[in-house]
Scaffold this active site. Structure first.
Site, PDB file in Angstrom:
ATOM      1  N   HIS A  44       0.862  -1.184   0.000  1.00  0.00           N
ATOM      2  CA  HIS A  44       0.000   0.000   0.000  1.00  0.00           C
ATOM      3  C   HIS A  44       0.898   1.233   0.000  1.00  0.00           C
ATOM      4  CE1 HIS A  44      -2.645  -2.965   2.328  1.00  0.00           C
ATOM      5  NE2 HIS A  44      -3.172  -2.853   1.125  1.00  0.00           N
ATOM      6  N   GLU A  97      -4.069  -3.659  -4.741  1.00  0.00           N
ATOM      7  CA  GLU A  97      -5.494  -3.585  -5.085  1.00  0.00           C
ATOM      8  C   GLU A  97      -6.006  -2.166  -4.879  1.00  0.00           C
ATOM      9  OE1 GLU A  97      -6.636  -3.554  -1.319  1.00  0.00           O
ATOM     10  OE2 GLU A  97      -4.482  -3.582  -1.657  1.00  0.00           O
TER      11      GLU A  97
END
Length: 400
Positions: free
Chosen positions: A315, A353
Site C-alpha cells: 500500500h 489492489e
C-alpha cells in the site's frame, strides 16, 4: 474494465560519463567514469581509479546455453576486470560495489561477459569463488579459462553477494550473522472479520525507526529510504496525520480523523505481524507512507484467492506534493516491489489492489512491468488487482 491490462514501456537510463552515488548504507560513495570502452571505478579515494573494466576483442556467448539454436546464438565482447591501484588488496565488498557501478551503466543487458584478470588480483581465487558461488556470475559454454565468466544482472538485483552492511535491505531478519537461511516455515493461523486461514509464522519486525530499505535513485540523483514508522517520533506522526487528513490522500485511503484515530491505526498495525508500515524518506525529507504486507493473511487475500505462503502486497500514499511525479513514483513503487522480493526469496508475486477508478492504476501498468489481472469487488471498494511476478520484475523493472 477501466484500464488496459498492460502498457509498460521500459525507459532507458543512460548514465553520465562521470557519476558518483552512495551505496545503500547512505555513507559510502562510489564514482565511475566511462570513455571509449573503459569503465573506471573509484573506491575510497574518489580522485584515483581503483578497479577498471575494459572492453576486449574476446567475445563470449551470451545466449542461454541449451535453449537458443546455434544459428541464433549471440556473443558479446568481454570486459577485463582489473585492479588499477597497484598492490592494493581488493575485498569482496569492493568487487560488489564495482559490479553495482557497472550494472548501472549496462542496465539494458541481461548478461555481460567478464574476464577476471588473475595477475592483478592478489586474491583472484577468492573473488572467483565469490562470483560463482553467490550466483553473481557463471561459466559460459565457450569459456577457455576458469576466469572467463558471464555476469548476471538479475542475480545482482536479487541481492546475490551483497554485503550485509551495504544490502538494500538494511534490517534483515533473521540477520545473516545469526542465520544463513530464510525464516523457517512454521505453521500459524489467523482468524479475523475477513480472514480465516493458515499461513507461515512471520518473522518479527525491526524496531520502529529502523531503516528497512535504502537505495540511491539515479534518475533523480537522490537517496531513497523506507523507515519503519515510529508513532512516538513527532516528525513521523505529524506527517502521517497531516497526509491522511489531506483531501487528496483521503480519496483513496479514507482514514481522515483526529489524532486518536491515527494513533490507533498505527498501534494496531504495529501489533499486526502481517503488516509493516513505514515512512518514505528522500535525502532526509519525509515524503509519504507505505505498507508491506504478507498476502495470505491479508483481508485482500480472502477475496482474490490463490496467494502463496510468501506472496506479498503493498500500500502506498505520497503525502508531499513536491515528491510526486513520474520518476519519483516509479522509483518508490519499484522499491516497494524490490523490498518484498528481497525480504523473502520464496516470494513469487507481489500484488496491489488500488481503487479501480483512481489514476494510480494507469500509472502502475505504465511505469512498472506488472499486469492488471482483473477488477473485483471488495467490501469497501471496487479494486483493480495488479500483479507483479518475480521473474518479470528482475528482468524488466527500472532499478536505476
Amino acid at each position: 474494465m477501466t484500464a488496459k491490462a498492460s502498457g509498460y514501456v521500459h525507459e532507458t537510463y543512460v548514465a553520465p560519463s562521470d557519476h558518483t552515488f552512495t551505496l545503500p548504507d547512505n555513507i559510502t560513495y562510489v564514482r565511475s567514469t566511462e570513455a571509449e570502452g573503459l569503465v573506471q571505478i573509484y573506491l575510497r579515494d574518489l580522485s584515483a581509479p581503483f578497479i577498471s573494466l575494459e572492453r576486449q576483442s574476446r567475445c563470449l556467448r551470451t545466449s542461454p546455453h541449451g535453449i537458443v539454436n546455434d544459428d541464433r546464438v549471440v556473443s558479446s565482447p568481454a570486459f577485463l576486470l582489473k585492479v588499477v591501484a597497484t598492490g592494493s588488496e581488493v575485498s569482496l565488498s569492493d568487487v560488489w560495489a564495482t559490479i553495482y557501478a557497472f550494472w548501472i551503466r549496462r542496465s539494458e543487458q541481461d548478461v555481460v561477459p567478464l574476464i577476471l584478470d588473475s595477475d592483478s588480483f592478489m586474491n583472484a581465487d577468492e573473488i572467483l569463488a565469490y562470483l560463482t558461488s553467490t550466483g553473481l556470475a557463471f561459466y559460459p559454454p565457450d569459456a577457455k579459462t576458469r576466469f572467463e565468466l558471464l555476469l548476471v544482472r538479475a542475480s545482482f538485483w536479487q541481492g546475490a553477494g551483497a554485503p550485509t552492511d551495504s544490502h538494500w535491505l538494511q534490517s534483515i531478519i533473521p540477520h545473516p550473522s545469526v542465520s544463513g537461511t530464510p525464516f523457517p516455515l512454521v505453521q500459524s493461523f489467523t482468524r479475523g472479520e475477513h480472514v480465516l486461514t493458515t499461513h507461515p509464522l512471520r518473522p518479527p519486525k525491526p524496531a520502529p525507526g529502523s531503516v528497512i530499505y535504502s537505495r540511491f535513485i539515479f534518475t533523480v540523483n537522490e537517496h531513497l529510504r523506507f523507515i519503519h514508522i515510529d508513532a512516538n517520533n513527532p516528525a513521523h506522526f505529524e506527517a502521517y496525520a497531516r497526509w491522511q487528513n489531506s483531501d487528496r490522500v483521503n480519496v483513496g485511503w479514507k482514514e481522515r480523523g483526529p489524532d486518536e484515530k491515527h494513533r490507533k491505526y498505527l498501534a494496531d498495525h504495529l501489533a499486526d505481524p502481517h503488516t509493516l508500515g513505514f515512512v518514505i524518506d528522500w535525502n532526509g525529507e519525509l515524503a509519504g507512507y507505505g505498507e508491506l504486507c504478507w498476502g495470505k493473511e491479508d483481508p485482500m487475500g480472502t477475496y482474490v484467492g490463490g496467494l502463496g505462503n510468501y506472496d506479498q502486497s503493498t500500500h502506498l500514499l505520497i503525502g508531499e506534493e513536491k515528491f510526486r511525479g513520474r520518476h519519483r513514483f516509479t522509483a518508490i513503487v519499484t522499491s516497494l516491489r524490490h523490498a518484498c522480493f528481497l525480504r523473502d526469496p520464496r516470494t513469487e508475486i507481489v500484488v496491489a489492489e488500488p481503487r479501480a477508478d483512481l489514476p494510480i492504476v494507469q500509472l502502475l501498468i505504465a511505469y512498472l512491468p506488472e499486469e492488471l489481472n482483473r477488477e473485483l469487488e471488495l467490501p469497501h471498494k471496487r479494486a483493480a488487482y495488479v500483479v507483479m511476478r518475480r521473474e518479470r520484475f528482475f528482468q524488466a523493472a527500472m532499478l536505476n
